[in-house]
Motif scaffolding. Structure first.
Motif, PDB file in Angstrom:
ATOM      1  N   LYS A   1       0.838  -1.144  -0.061  1.00  0.00           N
ATOM      2  CA  LYS A   1      -0.109  -0.095  -0.056  1.00  0.00           C
ATOM      3  C   LYS A   1       0.801   1.237   0.095  1.00  0.00           C
ATOM      4  O   LYS A   1       0.462   2.137  -0.650  1.00  0.00           O
TER       5      LYS A   1
ATOM      6  N   GLU B   1      -0.505  -4.213   4.047  1.00  0.00           N
ATOM      7  CA  GLU B   1      -1.572  -4.247   5.157  1.00  0.00           C
ATOM      8  C   GLU B   1      -1.913  -2.719   5.668  1.00  0.00           C
ATOM      9  O   GLU B   1      -3.227  -2.280   6.007  1.00  0.00           O
ATOM     10  N   ASP B   2      -0.918  -1.717   5.652  1.00  0.00           N
ATOM     11  CA  ASP B   2      -1.305  -0.483   6.303  1.00  0.00           C
ATOM     12  C   ASP B   2      -0.437   0.542   5.539  1.00  0.00           C
ATOM     13  O   ASP B   2       0.694   0.436   5.258  1.00  0.00           O
ATOM     14  N   GLU B   3      -1.126   1.688   5.294  1.00  0.00           N
ATOM     15  CA  GLU B   3      -0.478   2.682   4.548  1.00  0.00           C
ATOM     16  C   GLU B   3       0.522   3.721   5.335  1.00  0.00           C
ATOM     17  O   GLU B   3       1.245   4.134   4.777  1.00  0.00           O
ATOM     18  N   VAL B   4      -0.100   3.709   6.459  1.00  0.00           N
ATOM     19  CA  VAL B   4       0.881   4.461   7.542  1.00  0.00           C
ATOM     20  C   VAL B   4       2.088   3.944   8.260  1.00  0.00           C
ATOM     21  O   VAL B   4       3.243   4.515   8.518  1.00  0.00           O
TER      22      VAL B   4
ATOM     23  N   SER C   1      -2.203   5.130  13.162  1.00  0.00           N
ATOM     24  CA  SER C   1      -2.108   3.874  12.456  1.00  0.00           C
ATOM     25  C   SER C   1      -3.796   3.557  12.170  1.00  0.00           C
ATOM     26  O   SER C   1      -4.534   4.158  12.698  1.00  0.00           O
ATOM     27  N   LYS C   2      -3.849   2.657  11.230  1.00  0.00           N
ATOM     28  CA  LYS C   2      -5.311   2.272  10.922  1.00  0.00           C
ATOM     29  C   LYS C   2      -6.109   1.715  11.949  1.00  0.00           C
ATOM     30  O   LYS C   2      -7.305   1.973  12.117  1.00  0.00           O
ATOM     31  N   SER C   3      -5.468   1.050  12.914  1.00  0.00           N
ATOM     32  CA  SER C   3      -6.103   0.396  14.039  1.00  0.00           C
ATOM     33  C   SER C   3      -6.303   1.437  15.146  1.00  0.00           C
ATOM     34  O   SER C   3      -7.520   1.343  15.740  1.00  0.00           O
ATOM     35  N   GLN C   4      -5.545   2.495  15.203  1.00  0.00           N
ATOM     36  CA  GLN C   4      -5.868   3.699  16.111  1.00  0.00           C
ATOM     37  C   GLN C   4      -7.284   4.394  15.522  1.00  0.00           C
ATOM     38  O   GLN C   4      -7.916   4.984  16.263  1.00  0.00           O
ATOM     39  N   LEU C   5      -7.098   4.717  14.199  1.00  0.00           N
ATOM     40  CA  LEU C   5      -8.091   5.350  13.510  1.00  0.00           C
ATOM     41  C   LEU C   5      -9.435   4.628  13.841  1.00  0.00           C
ATOM     42  O   LEU C   5     -10.642   5.192  14.139  1.00  0.00           O
ATOM     43  N   ILE C   6      -9.650   3.474  13.544  1.00  0.00           N
ATOM     44  CA  ILE C   6     -10.629   2.466  13.717  1.00  0.00           C
ATOM     45  C   ILE C   6     -11.392   2.715  15.142  1.00  0.00           C
ATOM     46  O   ILE C   6     -12.450   2.643  15.449  1.00  0.00           O
TER      47      ILE C   6
END
Length: 182
Positions: free
Chosen positions: A31, A97-100, A142-147
Motif C-alpha cells: 500500500k 496491510e497499512d498505508e501509514v 495507524s489504521k487500528s488507532q483510527l478504527i
C-alpha cells in the motif's frame, strides 16, 4: 600481517531476474513503500530496525536502486514516475496491510538514529512522495488507532444517553428513599 583479497562476485542474470520478480510482487502488493538512506548505520542498527519492522508487519529490503527501477517499470501504477531520486544507499520499507506503518517505523527509528534519513516514498494512489510527505504520513495515527477512534465516536452518544438516564434514575431513587425515611 597478512592481507587478504576480497572477491566480489556479480549477481547472475538469473538471480537478478528473481530479485526483480520478487520486488515487483512486493511493490504491487504494498500500500505504501518508504525509502531511506542508511549510510552510517551499523549492522546491529539495521538488525534492530528489521526487528522493529517485522513486529509491525513491515518488510525491509536493501536492494540496488537499478533493480528497483526495473521492478517499478514493470508495474502500471509506477511506470511513469520519476525515479531519478533513487540514488545512494537506500533501504525500502513496504507494507501490504497499512498505508501509514512503513513511514511510522522508519520515522520512529530515525528519531534515535541520525544516520537513517527518510528520502521519500511510493504509493499507487499518489505516486512518488517527498520526504516531507512521508514525515507527514508518519505523524498520522495507524489504521487500528483510527478504527478505535471511530468506534469510540460512534459509542459516545450511547454512553451519554445511558449516563443521563442512570443519573435521572439515581435522582428518582434518592427522592423515593428520602420520602420513605421521612
Amino acid at each position: 600481517m597478512l592481507k587478504t583479497k576480497e572477491i566480489f562476485m556479480a549477481i547472475s542474470r538469473d538471480k537478478k531476474n528473481e530479485l526483480v520478480a520478487e520486488l515487483t510482487q512486493l511493490l504491487t502488493d504494498a500500500k505504501t513503500t518508504v525509502f531511506a538512506a542508511y549510510q552510517g548505520l551499523s549492522v546491529a542498527d539495521l538488525q534492530a530496525l528489521r526487528a522493529n519492522a517485522r513486529e509491525a508487519g513491515v518488510t525491509i529490503k536493501v536492494v540496488k536502486n537499478r533493480l528497483v527501477r526495473v521492478a517499478l517499470d514493470g508495474i502500471d501504477a509506477y511506470k511513469d514516475i520519476d525515479t531519478s531520486g533513487l540514488n545512494g544507499q537506500l533501504l525500502y520499507a513496504l507494507s501490504s496491510e497499512d498505508e501509514v506503518i512503513p513511514a511510522k517505523v522508519l520515522s520512529d527509528f530515525a528519531k534515535t538514529n541520525d544516520a537513517l534519513v527518510i528520502a521519500g516514498g511510493l504509493s499507487a494512489e499518489s505516486g512518488l512522495m517527498s520526504a516531507a510527505d512521508v514525515t507527514a504520513l508518519a505523524s498520522l495515527p495507524s489504521k487500528s488507532q483510527l478504527i478505535a477512534e471511530v468506534v469510540a465516536q460512534l459509542l459516545s452518544p450511547v454512553h451519554d444517553v445511558t449516563n443521563a438516564l442512570s443519573g435521572n434514575l439515581h435522582a428518582l431513587l434518592d427522592g423515593v428513599e428520602a420520602k420513605a425515611t421521612s
